[in-house]
Design an enzyme around this catalytic site. Structure first.
Site, PDB file in Angstrom:
ATOM      1  N   HIS A  69     -15.519   5.144   2.001  1.00 18.66           N
ATOM      2  CA  HIS A  69     -14.187   4.533   2.113  1.00 18.66           C
ATOM      3  C   HIS A  69     -13.192   5.397   2.909  1.00 18.66           C
ATOM      4  O   HIS A  69     -12.581   4.935   3.867  1.00 18.66           O
ATOM      5  CB  HIS A  69     -13.614   4.220   0.721  1.00 18.66           C
ATOM      6  CG  HIS A  69     -12.130   4.088   0.711  1.00 18.66           C
ATOM      7  ND1 HIS A  69     -11.287   5.103   0.297  1.00 18.66           N
ATOM      8  CD2 HIS A  69     -11.317   3.085   1.135  1.00 18.66           C
ATOM      9  CE1 HIS A  69     -10.036   4.715   0.442  1.00 18.66           C
ATOM     10  NE2 HIS A  69     -10.020   3.498   0.933  1.00 18.66           N
ATOM     11  N   PHE A  92      -2.353   6.819   4.200  1.00 22.51           N
ATOM     12  CA  PHE A  92      -2.128   5.704   3.289  1.00 22.51           C
ATOM     13  C   PHE A  92      -0.808   4.953   3.482  1.00 22.51           C
ATOM     14  O   PHE A  92      -0.761   3.745   3.301  1.00 22.51           O
ATOM     15  CB  PHE A  92      -2.252   6.174   1.837  1.00 22.51           C
ATOM     16  CG  PHE A  92      -3.678   6.405   1.425  1.00 22.51           C
ATOM     17  CD1 PHE A  92      -4.721   5.705   2.014  1.00 22.51           C
ATOM     18  CD2 PHE A  92      -3.997   7.322   0.425  1.00 22.51           C
ATOM     19  CE1 PHE A  92      -6.041   5.905   1.644  1.00 22.51           C
ATOM     20  CE2 PHE A  92      -5.311   7.528   0.037  1.00 22.51           C
ATOM     21  CZ  PHE A  92      -6.332   6.828   0.646  1.00 22.51           C
ATOM     22  N   HIS A  99     -11.279  -3.110   3.254  1.00 18.15           N
ATOM     23  CA  HIS A  99     -11.288  -3.131   1.791  1.00 18.15           C
ATOM     24  C   HIS A  99     -12.068  -4.301   1.204  1.00 18.15           C
ATOM     25  O   HIS A  99     -12.537  -4.223   0.073  1.00 18.15           O
ATOM     26  CB  HIS A  99      -9.876  -3.034   1.230  1.00 18.15           C
ATOM     27  CG  HIS A  99      -9.527  -1.603   0.967  1.00 18.15           C
ATOM     28  ND1 HIS A  99      -9.920  -0.953  -0.180  1.00 18.15           N
ATOM     29  CD2 HIS A  99      -8.936  -0.683   1.757  1.00 18.15           C
ATOM     30  CE1 HIS A  99      -9.547   0.314  -0.090  1.00 18.15           C
ATOM     31  NE2 HIS A  99      -8.951   0.518   1.070  1.00 18.15           N
ATOM     32  N   HIS A 123      -7.328  -2.542  -5.488  1.00 20.09           N
ATOM     33  CA  HIS A 123      -7.511  -3.112  -4.153  1.00 20.09           C
ATOM     34  C   HIS A 123      -8.063  -4.540  -4.222  1.00 20.09           C
ATOM     35  O   HIS A 123      -7.780  -5.360  -3.363  1.00 20.09           O
ATOM     36  CB  HIS A 123      -8.373  -2.178  -3.296  1.00 20.09           C
ATOM     37  CG  HIS A 123      -7.679  -0.884  -2.953  1.00 20.09           C
ATOM     38  ND1 HIS A 123      -7.756   0.234  -3.743  1.00 20.09           N
ATOM     39  CD2 HIS A 123      -6.853  -0.563  -1.919  1.00 20.09           C
ATOM     40  CE1 HIS A 123      -7.023   1.201  -3.207  1.00 20.09           C
ATOM     41  NE2 HIS A 123      -6.466   0.749  -2.094  1.00 20.09           N
ATOM     42  N   HIS A 181      -5.160   5.685  -6.304  1.00 19.70           N
ATOM     43  CA  HIS A 181      -6.380   6.271  -5.736  1.00 19.70           C
ATOM     44  C   HIS A 181      -6.902   7.361  -6.670  1.00 19.70           C
ATOM     45  O   HIS A 181      -6.222   7.750  -7.605  1.00 19.70           O
ATOM     46  CB  HIS A 181      -6.101   6.863  -4.347  1.00 19.70           C
ATOM     47  CG  HIS A 181      -5.815   5.805  -3.336  1.00 19.70           C
ATOM     48  ND1 HIS A 181      -4.557   5.532  -2.886  1.00 19.70           N
ATOM     49  CD2 HIS A 181      -6.633   4.910  -2.716  1.00 19.70           C
ATOM     50  CE1 HIS A 181      -4.607   4.538  -2.018  1.00 19.70           C
ATOM     51  NE2 HIS A 181      -5.849   4.131  -1.909  1.00 19.70           N
ATOM     52  N   HIS A 189     -11.382   5.140   6.943  1.00 19.64           N
ATOM     53  CA  HIS A 189      -9.944   5.191   7.254  1.00 19.64           C
ATOM     54  C   HIS A 189      -9.684   6.196   8.379  1.00 19.64           C
ATOM     55  O   HIS A 189      -9.000   5.900   9.357  1.00 19.64           O
ATOM     56  CB  HIS A 189      -9.154   5.659   6.022  1.00 19.64           C
ATOM     57  CG  HIS A 189      -8.737   4.556   5.092  1.00 19.64           C
ATOM     58  ND1 HIS A 189      -7.619   3.802   5.290  1.00 19.64           N
ATOM     59  CD2 HIS A 189      -9.287   4.108   3.941  1.00 19.64           C
ATOM     60  CE1 HIS A 189      -7.477   2.920   4.300  1.00 19.64           C
ATOM     61  NE2 HIS A 189      -8.496   3.090   3.460  1.00 19.64           N
ATOM     62  N   HIS A 223       0.824  -1.209   0.000  1.00 19.70           N
ATOM     63  CA  HIS A 223       0.000   0.000   0.000  1.00 19.70           C
ATOM     64  C   HIS A 223       0.853   1.251   0.000  1.00 19.70           C
ATOM     65  O   HIS A 223       0.579   2.210  -0.706  1.00 19.70           O
ATOM     66  CB  HIS A 223      -0.975   0.012   1.181  1.00 19.70           C
ATOM     67  CG  HIS A 223      -2.178   0.872   0.921  1.00 19.70           C
ATOM     68  ND1 HIS A 223      -2.329   2.125   1.459  1.00 19.70           N
ATOM     69  CD2 HIS A 223      -3.261   0.668   0.135  1.00 19.70           C
ATOM     70  CE1 HIS A 223      -3.474   2.633   1.027  1.00 19.70           C
ATOM     71  NE2 HIS A 223      -4.055   1.785   0.214  1.00 19.70           N
TER      72      HIS A 223
HETATM   73 CU1  C2O Z   1      -5.551   2.278  -0.987  1.00 21.98          CU
HETATM   74 CU2  C2O Z   1      -8.401   2.408   1.513  1.00 21.98          CU
HETATM   75  O1  C2O Z   1      -6.899   2.741   0.417  1.00 21.98           O
END
Ligand code: C2O
Length: 599
Positions: free
Chosen positions: A330, A351, A364, A207, A198, A334, A177
């Site tokens: 999403h 990230f 994810h 992902h 992203h 995070h 990541h």
């Molecule tokens: Cu690559 Cu939830 O992020």
């Protein structure tokens, strides 16, 4: 399924700049760039400002053609797909340059970290696993039994015990990541252009592949090829809207101490998290907000592929903008989970470190599940892109045998072919269509004036709306009036083309996280909840890199056809748009306009 595979011109946009509220005829003079006499430019602002960080934003279309011809030498060139969306991109899929992997760009104060993959000698092309009679089933984390948890813990302990330079180790899995999401790679053929996964149509496929290999490695470490990772069912009030208990046992390899201590169970997740204290919200209200947020993100804001999956990203270009689900919920999930005691809300809240929390993979998995659910919904064009630049995009991952594998987006579209599906659970948000904050006035006939005109009741508010000039700096709430180029569209027209509110040329410092909300035709935004139709959506970004002056320019596209129906505003020639900063900034915005998109 009978999706039409006819190639559609992705960006058949029509653009109209926003106009000041028509209160006084002289108002235009104070907005020289906004008067209706202004000739629309040949190139649309969004196509230029949204998709590039380069310093040549005003190249005329012809010049960009030339530039494109110069760039054609790099990589395969595909067909005649339109490049109007990015004058710097060539019509070719993106690919990360493995050999050029370097240091990632990290937020301020984070010590330099290497996260490139271990050395490789050869690369193999992906092959589908042997077809199975029944696919593996990824379970909802709140419903798993002890046997399952024991297996998962064993697999993860083994992964964590591998030497850190083993590509199957947890360290390396987390590094994936960091490398892909913090600009350690450049694009093949474009050594100066960062490669990103992203904020574009790569988000879902990247992902999906990442989890696919993570899961295969876990399975192989416990000799169980049927092992399937669980998903964090945050869209489900029946036990899903808290951090799943299997991840909160402090003695478990599934635990990560770097999480928000105030957000442990039974605190409910806030899918539209604004970094505020959650205590003000009753659990009942929180659940209802979450369900409405889900409905908006997957149903009303995701009626065409680019609005849900994300906008195009082609070789040599910049990511075209995130889809509705990547933006919310999403990213808020995070940020909500990450630890505010850490400088950048590590681990999940930023990230470079997100993959270090085992919960990341469950988060994810649910994101991935949403892609599947979205494709089954009626109305709109909920199908994958047919654009070759998407289908042929490439990523690299190490597999369970330490082979480096080249994968393509096109092989990720059907999870059954990859050998798995998601355990069916209730999807209560499908019935949670937002409602207008104020009930519709029943006197539709009497309603000859648009909201913007009647909005003159509050002279102060109207004056505020007319005083907006672009580019605008968003420090506090801003209200403006946006012209609608097409009114009273037929049902067929609405099915064919989605009306899209474009907040264009959003520019901010990538080092800081940012969120602002967008409301339409509302008089008092303080009252607005995700369950209100007036809440059109949000822009959200987590902090990325510390490179000084590393500004990112992107845009936010919000599908508003359903919302305008709800608000009884389909016949209005203008809408009132209010932007409300929630955290981060400063941010500037080039323009706000309405466009129509077919794919
Ligand atoms: Cu690559 Cu939830 O992020």
């Amino acid at each position: 399924m009978s999706w039409s595979h006819k190639k559609i011109n992705i960006m058949s946009w029509i653009s109209v700049t926003s106009l000041p509220i028509p209160l006084s005829s002289s108002s235009s003079s104070s907005f020289p760039h906004l008067t209706k006499h202004r000739k629309p430019k040949r190139h649309h602002l969004c196509k230029v400002s949204c998709h590039t960080n380069h310093d040549v934003p005003n190249e005329e279309p012809k010049a960009s053609h030339n530039r494109r011809n110069v760039l054609i030498g790099f990589g395969g060139l595909y067909g005649a797909s339109t490049l109007a969306d990015n004058p710097f991109a060539i019509a070719a899929p993106t690919s990360p340059d493995l050999k050029g992997c370097g240091l990632p760009e990290l937020p301020e104060g984070v010590p330099p970290t290497k996260c490139c993959p271990p050395k490789y000698s050869n690369i193999i092309d992906f092959k589908f696993p042997r077809p199975r009679r029944t696919p593996r089933v990824r379970p909802a984390a709140q419903y798993v039994d002890d046997t399952y948890v024991a297996k998962y813990k064993k697999a993860l302990s083994k992964m964590k015990a591998l030497p850190p330079d083993d590509p199957r180790s947890f360290t390396q899995q987390a590094n994936v990541h960091c490398a892909y999401c913090n600009d350690a790679y450049h694009q093949v053929g474009f050594p100066k252009i960062d490669y990103k996964v992203h904020d574009s149509w790569l988000f879902f496929p990247f992902h999906r592949w990442y989890l696919y290999f993570y899961e295969r490695i876990l399975g192989s470490l416990i000799n169980d090829p049927d092992f399937s990772i669980p998903y964090w069912n945050w869209d489900n009030p029946y036990g899903g809207m808290v951090i799943p208990s299997i991840f909160t046992d402090t003695n478990s390899p599934l635990y990560d101490p770097r999480r928000n201590v105030d957000h442990q169970p039974p605190t409910l997740v806030n899918l539209d998290y604004n970094k505020n204290k959650d205590s003000s919200q009753s659990p009942k209200q929180q659940i209802s907000n979450n369900l409405a947020t889900m409905y908006k993100s997957v149903v009303s804001c995701g009626k065409i592929p680019s609005l849900f999956l994300g906008s195009p990203y082609r070789a040599g270009g910049e990511p075209g903008g995130a889809g509705s689900l990547e933006t919310v919920p999403h990213t808020p999930v995070h940020v909500w989970t990450g630890d505010p005691r850490q400088p950048h809300r590590e681990d999940l809240g930023v990230f470079y470190s997100a993959g270090r929390d085992p919960l990341f993979y469950a988060h994810h998995a649910n994101v991935d599940r949403m892609w599947n659910i979205w494709k089954t919904l009626p109305r709109g064009k909920r199908r994958d892109f047919t654009d070759k630049d998407w289908l042929e995009s490439i990523f690299y991952f190490y597999d369970e045998n330490k082979n480096l594998v080249r994968v393509k987006v096109k092989d990720s579209c059907d999870t059954k072919k990859l050998g798995y599906v998601y355990k069916d659970v209730e999807i209560p948000w499908l019935g949670e269509k937002p409602k207008p904050r104020k009930p519709k006035s029943n006197a539709k006939a009497k309603k000859k004036v648009s909201f913007a005109e009647s909005f003159g009741v509050s002279a102060a508010r109207a004056a505020e709306a007319t005083s907006v000039t672009f580019p605008l700096t968003l420090n506090s709430k801003v209200t403006t009036v946006v012209k609608r180029p097409k009114l009273s569209r037929s049902t067929e027209e609405k099915e064919e083309e989605e009306e899209v509110l474009v907040i264009d040329g959003i520019e901010f410092d990538m080092e800081k996280a940012l969120k602002f909300d967008v409301f339409i035709n509302d008089e008092d935004e303080k009252e607005i909840k995700p369950g209100n139709s007036e809440f059109a959506g949000s822009f959200v970004s987590v902090s990325h890199s510390m490179q000084s002056n590393k500004k990112v320019k992107t845009c936010l596209r919000l599908g508003i056809t359903d919302l305008l129906e709800d608000l009884d505003a389909e016949d209005d020639d203008t809408i009132v748009v209010t932007l409300v900063p929630k955290y981060g900034g400063p941010v500037t915005i080039q323009d706000i306009k309405i466009e129509f998109a077919t794919e």
